[in-house]
Design an enzyme around this catalytic site. Sequence first.
Site, PDB file in Angstrom:
ATOM      1  CG  LEU A 257       1.137  46.239  -4.413  1.00  0.00           C
ATOM      2  CD1 LEU A 257       2.412  45.734  -3.778  1.00  0.00           C
ATOM      3  CD2 LEU A 257       0.478  47.276  -3.501  1.00  0.00           C
TER       4      LEU A 257
ATOM      5  CB  ALA B 171      -0.729  44.747 -13.647  1.00  0.00           C
TER       6      ALA B 171
ATOM      7  N   GLY C  82       4.497  53.647  -3.200  1.00  0.00           N
ATOM      8  CA  GLY C  82       5.349  53.157  -2.108  1.00  0.00           C
ATOM      9  C   GLY C  82       6.649  52.556  -2.603  1.00  0.00           C
TER      10      GLY C  82
ATOM     11  N   GLY D  68       3.178  50.266  -9.404  1.00  0.00           N
ATOM     12  CA  GLY D  68       4.516  49.782  -9.078  1.00  0.00           C
ATOM     13  C   GLY D  68       5.296  49.351 -10.311  1.00  0.00           C
TER      14      GLY D  68
ATOM     15  NE  ARG E 116      -6.400  49.712  -8.638  1.00  0.00           N
ATOM     16  CZ  ARG E 116      -7.226  49.936  -9.653  1.00  0.00           C
ATOM     17  NH1 ARG E 116      -8.425  50.446  -9.449  1.00  0.00           N
ATOM     18  NH2 ARG E 116      -6.882  49.642 -10.899  1.00  0.00           N
TER      19      ARG E 116
ATOM     20  CE  LYS F 231      -3.732  35.873 -10.248  1.00  0.00           C
ATOM     21  NZ  LYS F 231      -5.199  36.030 -10.125  1.00  0.00           N
ATOM     22  NE  ARG F 232      -3.678  40.478 -18.491  1.00  0.00           N
ATOM     23  CZ  ARG F 232      -4.182  39.247 -18.603  1.00  0.00           C
ATOM     24  NH1 ARG F 232      -3.490  38.185 -18.153  1.00  0.00           N
ATOM     25  NH2 ARG F 232      -5.357  39.052 -19.159  1.00  0.00           N
TER      26      ARG F 232
ATOM     27  CG  LEU G 112      -3.831  46.099  -6.390  1.00  0.00           C
ATOM     28  CD1 LEU G 112      -4.892  46.602  -7.370  1.00  0.00           C
ATOM     29  CD2 LEU G 112      -3.488  47.200  -5.389  1.00  0.00           C
TER      30      LEU G 112
ATOM     31  CD  GLU H 129       0.446  53.620  -7.505  1.00  0.00           C
ATOM     32  OE1 GLU H 129      -0.071  54.153  -8.524  1.00  0.00           O
ATOM     33  OE2 GLU H 129       1.534  53.038  -7.529  1.00  0.00           O
TER      34      GLU H 129
ATOM     35  CD  GLU I 209       6.000  53.155  -7.033  1.00  0.00           C
ATOM     36  OE1 GLU I 209       5.388  52.096  -6.793  1.00  0.00           O
ATOM     37  OE2 GLU I 209       6.260  54.003  -6.177  1.00  0.00           O
TER      38      GLU I 209
HETATM   39  C1  1HE Z   1      -3.875  41.678 -10.740  1.00  0.00           C
HETATM   40  C2  1HE Z   1      -3.287  42.952 -10.888  1.00  0.00           C
HETATM   41  C3  1HE Z   1      -2.718  43.560  -9.734  1.00  0.00           C
HETATM   42  C4  1HE Z   1      -4.060  42.339 -12.817  1.00  0.00           C
HETATM   43  N1  1HE Z   1      -2.783  42.874  -8.581  1.00  0.00           N
HETATM   44  N2  1HE Z   1      -3.905  41.057  -9.558  1.00  0.00           N
HETATM   45  N3  1HE Z   1      -2.225  48.179 -10.156  1.00  0.00           N
HETATM   46  C5  1HE Z   1      -3.417  48.443 -10.717  1.00  0.00           C
HETATM   47  O1  1HE Z   1      -4.299  49.019 -10.116  1.00  0.00           O
HETATM   48  C6  1HE Z   1      -3.628  47.922 -12.109  1.00  0.00           C
HETATM   49  C7  1HE Z   1      -4.557  46.741 -12.057  1.00  0.00           C
HETATM   50  N4  1HE Z   1      -4.615  46.021 -13.317  1.00  0.00           N
HETATM   51  C8  1HE Z   1      -5.234  46.470 -14.429  1.00  0.00           C
HETATM   52  O2  1HE Z   1      -5.688  47.614 -14.517  1.00  0.00           O
HETATM   53  C9  1HE Z   1      -5.391  45.502 -15.571  1.00  0.00           C
HETATM   54  O3  1HE Z   1      -5.184  44.206 -15.075  1.00  0.00           O
HETATM   55  C10 1HE Z   1      -4.400  45.736 -16.738  1.00  0.00           C
HETATM   56  C11 1HE Z   1      -4.754  47.022 -17.494  1.00  0.00           C
HETATM   57  C12 1HE Z   1      -2.960  45.791 -16.274  1.00  0.00           C
HETATM   58  C13 1HE Z   1      -4.476  44.532 -17.731  1.00  0.00           C
HETATM   59  O4  1HE Z   1      -5.826  44.320 -18.130  1.00  0.00           O
HETATM   60  P1  1HE Z   1      -6.269  42.904 -18.734  1.00  0.00           P
HETATM   61  O5  1HE Z   1      -7.698  43.045 -19.183  1.00  0.00           O
HETATM   62  O6  1HE Z   1      -5.267  42.431 -19.728  1.00  0.00           O
HETATM   63  O7  1HE Z   1      -6.187  41.858 -17.512  1.00  0.00           O
HETATM   64  P2  1HE Z   1      -7.183  41.645 -16.271  1.00  0.00           P
HETATM   65  O8  1HE Z   1      -8.328  40.760 -16.711  1.00  0.00           O
HETATM   66  O9  1HE Z   1      -7.552  42.929 -15.626  1.00  0.00           O
HETATM   67  O10 1HE Z   1      -6.270  40.857 -15.248  1.00  0.00           O
HETATM   68  C14 1HE Z   1      -5.869  39.509 -15.464  1.00  0.00           C
HETATM   69  C15 1HE Z   1      -5.671  38.877 -14.101  1.00  0.00           C
HETATM   70  O11 1HE Z   1      -4.587  39.545 -13.444  1.00  0.00           O
HETATM   71  C16 1HE Z   1      -6.876  39.058 -13.169  1.00  0.00           C
HETATM   72  O12 1HE Z   1      -6.894  37.935 -12.296  1.00  0.00           O
HETATM   73  P3  1HE Z   1      -7.890  36.685 -12.552  1.00  0.00           P
HETATM   74  O13 1HE Z   1      -7.550  35.750 -11.432  1.00  0.00           O
HETATM   75  O14 1HE Z   1      -9.279  37.265 -12.512  1.00  0.00           O
HETATM   76  O15 1HE Z   1      -7.531  36.146 -13.908  1.00  0.00           O
HETATM   77  C17 1HE Z   1      -6.524  40.287 -12.382  1.00  0.00           C
HETATM   78  O16 1HE Z   1      -7.167  40.341 -11.112  1.00  0.00           O
HETATM   79  C18 1HE Z   1      -5.032  40.075 -12.217  1.00  0.00           C
HETATM   80  N5  1HE Z   1      -4.336  41.334 -11.949  1.00  0.00           N
HETATM   81  N6  1HE Z   1      -3.404  43.330 -12.197  1.00  0.00           N
HETATM   82  C19 1HE Z   1      -3.361  41.677  -8.507  1.00  0.00           C
HETATM   83  N7  1HE Z   1      -2.118  44.744  -9.793  1.00  0.00           N
HETATM   84  C20 1HE Z   1       4.770  49.754  -4.040  1.00  0.00           C
HETATM   85  S1  1HE Z   1       3.317  50.526  -4.102  1.00  0.00           S
HETATM   86  C21 1HE Z   1       2.690  50.288  -5.700  1.00  0.00           C
HETATM   87  C22 1HE Z   1       1.210  50.450  -5.656  1.00  0.00           C
HETATM   88  C23 1HE Z   1       0.558  49.972  -6.903  1.00  0.00           C
HETATM   89  O17 1HE Z   1       1.184  49.432  -7.810  1.00  0.00           O
HETATM   90  S2  1HE Z   1      -1.106  50.263  -6.999  1.00  0.00           S
HETATM   91  C24 1HE Z   1      -1.512  49.898  -8.638  1.00  0.00           C
HETATM   92  C25 1HE Z   1      -1.883  48.460  -8.807  1.00  0.00           C
END
Ligand code: 1HE
Length: 262
Positions: A67, A65, A143, A112, A138, A28-29, A69, A135, A115
């Site tokens: 929080l 990656a 947070g 996150g 999204r 899940k990165r 989500l 964020e 953060e």
């Molecule tokens: C996840 C998450 C996640 C990956 N929550 N499951 N963060 C984001 O908006 C960033 C979201 N992630 C990405 O943009 C990409 O995953 C990456 C650039 C980090 C990596 O890409 P990649 O191609 O190596 O991996 P992938 O195919 O996108 O992800 C692999 C798996 O990890 C996949 O799940 P699968 O079951 O389909 O294999 C993804 O869904 C999962 N995955 N990132 C849940 N973040 C305290 S407030 C903080 C608020 C935030 O942090 S918002 C920003 C959230």
Amino acid sequence: MKNFEQYSNLTVERDGAIVLIGLNRVEKRNALNDGLMLALRNVFESLPADIKAAVLYGQGEHFCAGLDLSELRERDAEQGMHHSRMWHRALESIQFGRIPVVSALQGAVVGGGLELACATHIRVADSSAFYALPEGARGIFVGGGGSVRVPRLIGEARMADMMLTGRVYGAEEGERVGFAQYLVPAGQALAKARELATRIAGNAPMTNYALMHVLPRIAEAPADNGLLMESLVSAIAQSAPEAKTRVAEFLEGRAAKLRAGS
Ligand code: 1HE
């Protein structure tokens, strides 16, 4: 592993006076779910007394990656507020814990995950690192302390730009604007972070404590309060026997010479 609990989503390994803490949800990165945040807090609050510095890194190709989500869907407003406060406590256990923490960054350092990196004291990035605050895209807000810690590193205008436009900073730009203090070739962040943490572990504990707990308070205080705090801490630090030994080592020609780039 002696002295440490086992965690399913963290690896914890001792190397002399330092501890290496690895985020371990590679599939899940290294997205941060509640279990991982609680484990992080627990590990930083229960470090053995002979550990003097820590390295925080991500297993796999990405630091983190952000929080998880998939957990966001389940929360109402009140639960969301408590969840954010839970993150604050976990990240404060890093920033205002007992020992300095060096993070090793590669790949995604986003949301996150950024953060989390900002709560560590030194950030070492390799050339694959990239920084973003998705964020904005999204439909949420930071947070995990991002609105406090990110502007202190790169300035409020750059943070607003990242969230409003989705701008992603690459590794070189990220070092230039102040996300990372060190930039190293791909694959070398962990080794450099270990080297730095080992050096930090050899400092006088009072100096490390003052840099972690007093310097950030001085930076936020009015100048006259800051100057007084500085004098008090400086007097306490120089009166410790360890400071006297170290100064004597220098005066007797036994201390390492300062050199550019060392
Ligand atoms: C996840 C998450 C996640 C990956 N929550 N499951 N963060 C984001 O908006 C960033 C979201 N992630 C990405 O943009 C990409 O995953 C990456 C650039 C980090 C990596 O890409 P990649 O191609 O190596 O991996 P992938 O195919 O996108 O992800 C692999 C798996 O990890 C996949 O799940 P699968 O079951 O389909 O294999 C993804 O869904 C999962 N995955 N990132 C849940 N973040 C305290 S407030 C903080 C608020 C935030 O942090 S918002 C920003 C959230």
